[in-house]
Motif scaffolding. Structure first.
Motif, mmCIF file in Angstrom:
data_model
loop_
_atom_site.group_PDB
_atom_site.id
_atom_site.type_symbol
_atom_site.label_atom_id
_atom_site.label_comp_id
_atom_site.label_asym_id
_atom_site.label_seq_id
_atom_site.Cartn_x
_atom_site.Cartn_y
_atom_site.Cartn_z
ATOM 1 N N LYS A 151 61.605 18.754 -15.696
ATOM 2 C CA LYS A 151 61.591 17.655 -16.908
ATOM 3 C C LYS A 151 60.707 16.538 -17.006
ATOM 4 N N LYS A 152 60.434 16.332 -15.854
ATOM 5 C CA LYS A 152 59.378 15.350 -15.271
ATOM 6 C C LYS A 152 58.882 14.853 -14.587
ATOM 7 N N ILE A 153 57.675 14.743 -14.821
ATOM 8 C CA ILE A 153 56.441 14.426 -13.703
ATOM 9 C C ILE A 153 56.550 12.798 -13.544
ATOM 10 N N ILE A 154 56.321 12.162 -12.751
ATOM 11 C CA ILE A 154 56.288 10.392 -12.377
ATOM 12 C C ILE A 154 55.558 9.929 -10.972
ATOM 13 N N GLU A 155 55.311 9.102 -11.085
ATOM 14 C CA GLU A 155 54.692 8.563 -9.652
ATOM 15 C C GLU A 155 55.073 7.981 -8.534
ATOM 16 N N GLY A 156 54.911 8.561 -7.491
ATOM 17 C CA GLY A 156 55.352 8.264 -6.141
ATOM 18 C C GLY A 156 55.178 6.839 -6.078
ATOM 19 N N GLY A 157 55.966 5.899 -4.963
ATOM 20 C CA GLY A 157 55.804 4.659 -4.812
ATOM 21 C C GLY A 157 55.213 5.007 -3.587
ATOM 22 N N ALA A 158 54.980 3.827 -2.777
ATOM 23 C CA ALA A 158 53.328 3.249 -1.860
ATOM 24 C C ALA A 158 54.528 3.796 -0.739
ATOM 25 N N THR A 159 55.981 3.543 -0.324
ATOM 26 C CA THR A 159 56.452 4.002 1.217
ATOM 27 C C THR A 159 57.524 5.583 0.108
ATOM 28 N N ARG A 160 58.262 6.406 1.395
ATOM 29 C CA ARG A 160 59.203 6.942 1.331
ATOM 30 C C ARG A 160 60.153 6.844 0.415
ATOM 31 N N ASN A 161 60.337 5.386 0.764
ATOM 32 C CA ASN A 161 61.467 4.569 0.459
ATOM 33 C C ASN A 161 61.272 4.284 -0.956
ATOM 34 N N GLU A 162 60.369 3.226 -1.478
ATOM 35 C CA GLU A 162 60.683 3.758 -2.568
ATOM 36 C C GLU A 162 59.916 4.838 -3.372
ATOM 37 N N THR A 163 59.179 5.969 -3.187
ATOM 38 C CA THR A 163 59.114 6.974 -3.535
ATOM 39 C C THR A 163 61.131 7.465 -4.505
ATOM 40 N N THR A 164 61.882 7.484 -3.336
ATOM 41 C CA THR A 164 63.567 8.212 -3.947
ATOM 42 C C THR A 164 63.460 7.104 -4.222
ATOM 43 N N GLU A 165 63.723 6.099 -4.392
ATOM 44 C CA GLU A 165 63.766 4.792 -5.472
ATOM 45 C C GLU A 165 63.944 4.999 -6.884
ATOM 46 N N ARG A 166 62.582 5.276 -6.447
ATOM 47 C CA ARG A 166 61.979 6.477 -8.125
ATOM 48 C C ARG A 166 62.641 7.181 -8.526
ATOM 49 N N ALA A 167 63.328 8.159 -7.564
ATOM 50 C CA ALA A 167 63.659 9.288 -8.352
ATOM 51 C C ALA A 167 65.224 8.992 -8.859
ATOM 52 N N ILE A 168 66.073 8.129 -8.069
ATOM 53 C CA ILE A 168 67.247 7.774 -8.336
ATOM 54 C C ILE A 168 67.252 6.516 -9.336
ATOM 55 N N ALA A 169 66.478 6.553 -10.233
ATOM 56 C CA ALA A 169 66.901 6.372 -11.089
ATOM 57 C C ALA A 169 66.369 6.648 -12.122
ATOM 58 N N ALA A 170 65.011 7.422 -12.238
ATOM 59 C CA ALA A 170 64.926 8.705 -12.753
ATOM 60 C C ALA A 170 66.106 9.896 -13.462
ATOM 61 N N LEU A 171 67.141 10.008 -11.962
ATOM 62 C CA LEU A 171 68.342 10.083 -12.196
ATOM 63 C C LEU A 171 68.735 10.283 -12.914
ATOM 64 N N GLY A 172 68.778 9.119 -12.542
ATOM 65 C CA GLY A 172 70.429 7.877 -13.776
ATOM 66 C C GLY A 172 70.477 7.667 -15.618
ATOM 67 N N GLU A 173 68.888 8.190 -15.239
ATOM 68 C CA GLU A 173 69.093 7.901 -17.067
ATOM 69 C C GLU A 173 69.508 8.274 -17.943
ATOM 70 N N GLY A 174 70.558 8.424 -18.823
ATOM 71 C CA GLY A 174 70.906 9.217 -19.876
ATOM 72 C C GLY A 174 72.618 9.781 -19.054
ATOM 73 N N LEU A 175 73.024 9.527 -17.984
ATOM 74 C CA LEU A 175 73.643 10.121 -16.761
ATOM 75 C C LEU A 175 75.389 9.314 -17.911
ATOM 76 N N ALA A 176 76.422 9.539 -18.063
ATOM 77 C CA ALA A 176 77.712 8.557 -19.155
ATOM 78 C C ALA A 176 78.577 8.479 -17.485
ATOM 79 N N GLU A 177 78.407 7.597 -17.864
ATOM 80 C CA GLU A 177 79.514 7.204 -17.557
ATOM 81 C C GLU A 177 80.326 7.493 -16.480
ATOM 82 N N GLY A 178 80.595 7.487 -14.798
ATOM 83 C CA GLY A 178 81.093 8.743 -14.155
ATOM 84 C C GLY A 178 80.720 9.786 -13.599
ATOM 85 N N GLU A 179 79.683 9.823 -15.121
ATOM 86 C CA GLU A 179 79.240 11.474 -14.311
ATOM 87 C C GLU A 179 78.521 10.919 -13.099
ATOM 88 N N ASP A 180 78.444 12.343 -12.140
ATOM 89 C CA ASP A 180 77.839 12.724 -11.443
ATOM 90 C C ASP A 180 76.963 13.719 -10.754
#
Length: 499
Positions: free
Chosen positions: A81-110
């Motif tokens: 569904k999405k192809i996005i650039e990773g970060g300079a570190t593994r931490n930053e890459t995961t943080e970008r993934a978390i942000a992308a995963l949270g887009e469009g989620l309803a409140e309370g949805e997991d």
């Protein structure tokens, strides 16, 4: 009255931000070709085919997103569904993934989220499924295998080098793999807490949960030895060899009616159809409504080593039926003896029948199979995994059939032509009896059993696979890893077997 609660969606996050420096490449190692495809394509294929995965996000090294977009488009991956650039570190890459995963989620949805290294292309669907099941009970899941090596802890003392300071108990040590799986809310909270630590850095995500959410238990799922990470130059070679040896299981049809529905009106051309496996394939396909051309030296006078006769046989079948859906080649010769004592005529016969004939059959069949989106089916032997004394001609030509299968499956994929290879255990055929004489009853596969599996492969969507046919399947679970287990079993258990 209980209320039905829908299961959360499960997203695979493919972490592909690494470079190829350690394998000496100028491109990211996930774009390196192994077994004819980019490493990341193998990885994406596994998640695409996993029923427990709903969608996929790829975090790619900066500057290489278009490369992944091309791979996804060509392979037709629908879950990406999405192809996005990773970060300079593994931490930053995961943080970008978390942000992308949270887009469009309803409140309370997991969400369930599985983070996986793109350069672990040999992951089995069993591990994926086990992680998803574990998330029904736990908020964090890791994948690991026992350590076969003794682990030592060292300390450097100036110019004197390293010295051992501790040897932990190996029984408690595990080697971590991926995927690492989490509830999105859990991994998100762990990173939020970690953001307050000025010294925060981590090489994996479970360590972030372990350090910053110590009250959250991290469940461990059993991994696979095959789930290796392509990091060093030797890993490229090992992974490529494992893909070469990997076998697949052919899906069986559920009933005779299903076979009839799929085969009625189809045209099957069988070279080597006079006796043995080829004859049984022809009779089986014909019994389900296919028009079969069973060709052989002793019945139709067809010599597979003669290109003109191969062309004529295919032309005749096409002229009479207007189509060719499946081409099968079981023709072969088995000559045992030391190469230094083998005459030129025997060498020439083995090369012509066992190698040049399948090449010619493939070349001549292509235009017909491209028209019907059909399949070419070839045959190898358990001896393809390692050449054996006094089988040099047979083993080497059978190894060539595996390489020919894998090469043509890639070459013809764009035209919808499938190419597969059957690898039968020792089978009761006239060719084998002529070479070895009578053998104990029950020690050999029946040619009918091999023919049935061959038919299942022809009717499947498989391509580029080596399909093992054994009296007793050593693998208990489906998926890619079982193929590697079968390959190793082929090497270890059948050192004296020739199909």
């Amino acid at each position: 009255m209980s209320q039905h609660i829908a299961k959360p969606r499960t997203t695979a996050v493919i972490l592909a931000g690494g470079t190829g420096q350690r394998v000496g490449l100028s491109i990211p190692k996930q774009l390196l070709k192994i077994a004819g495809k980019a490493v990341i394509e193998h990885t994406l294929t596994t998640f695409e085919k996993a029923d427990s995965i709903d969608d996929i996000i790829v975090l790619m090294a900066p500057g290489y997103v278009p490369d992944i977009e091309k791979i996804v488009a060509k392979a037709g991956f629908r879950k990406v569904k999405k192809i996005i650039e990773g970060g300079a570190t593994r931490n930053e890459t995961t943080e970008r993934a978390i942000a992308a995963l949270g887009e469009g989620l309803a409140e309370g949805e997991d969400l369930n989220v599985l983070f996986h290294d793109a350069v672990r292309p040999l992951l089995s669907r069993r591990v994926i499924d086990d992680c998803v099941v574990a998330l029904e009970r736990f908020q964090a899941v890791d994948v690991a295998i026992p350590s076969a090596d003794t682990i030592i802890v060292t300390r450097t003392h100036g110019l004197d080098g390293e010295f051992i300071t501790e040897i932990p108990d190996r029984s408690r040590l595990r080697r971590g793999q991926t995927p690492q799986a989490f509830k999105l809310s859990t991994i998100k909270r762990a990173y939020e807490v970690a953001a307050g630590d000025p010294n925060f850095q981590a090489t994996d995500d479970c360590s972030v949960v372990l350090k910053y959410l110590p009250d959250v238990p991290i469940h461990v799922v059993a991994g696979d030895e095959y789930n290796m990470k392509v990091t060093q130059p030797v890993d490229v070679f090992i992974a490529d060899k494992l893909f070469q040896l990997a076998s697949a299981a052919a899906p069986e049809q559920v009933s005779d009616e299903a076979y009839r529905e799929l085969l009625t009106g189809k045209t099957v051309v069988v070279f080597g159809g006079s006796y043995g496996i080829g004859k049984d394939i022809g009779e089986l396909a014909e019994s389900y409504g296919a028009k079969v051309y069973a060709l052989g030296r002793s019945t139709t006078g067809t010599h597979v080593e003669n290109p003109e006769e191969v062309d004529d046989a295919l032309s005749k079948a096409y002229a009479e039926t207007g189509r060719i859906d499946y081409v099968v080649n079981t023709a072969g010769v088995l000559r045992i003896g030391k190469l230094a004592e083998t005459d030129n005529a025997t060498i020439e016969e083995a090369l012509k029948v066992n190698y040049l004939a399948p090449v010619q059959i493939a070349r001549s069949s292509y235009k017909y199979l491209a028209e019907t989106k059909g399949q070419l089916l070839l045959y190898t032997s358990s001896s393809y995994t390692r050449g054996r004394a006094e089988y040099s001609l047979y083993s080497s030509t059978k190894a060539a059939m595996v390489n020919l299968t894998q090469a043509l499956s890639d070459e013809w994929a764009g035209d919808g032509v499938r190419v597969n290879c059957i690898n039968p255990e020792r089978t009761a055929t006239p060719m084998r009896t002529k070479a070895f004489g009578q053998e104990p009853t029950g020690s050999l596969l029946s040619s009918e059993a091999v023919a049935r599996t061959s038919l299942d492969v022809l009717l499947s969507e498989l391509t580029g696979h080596v399909i093992d046919v054994r009296q007793q399947d050593p693998t208990a679970s489906a998926g890619q890893a079982s193929g590697f287990e079968a390959a190793l079993a082929s090497v270890l258990d059948r050192q004296d077997g020739v199909a």
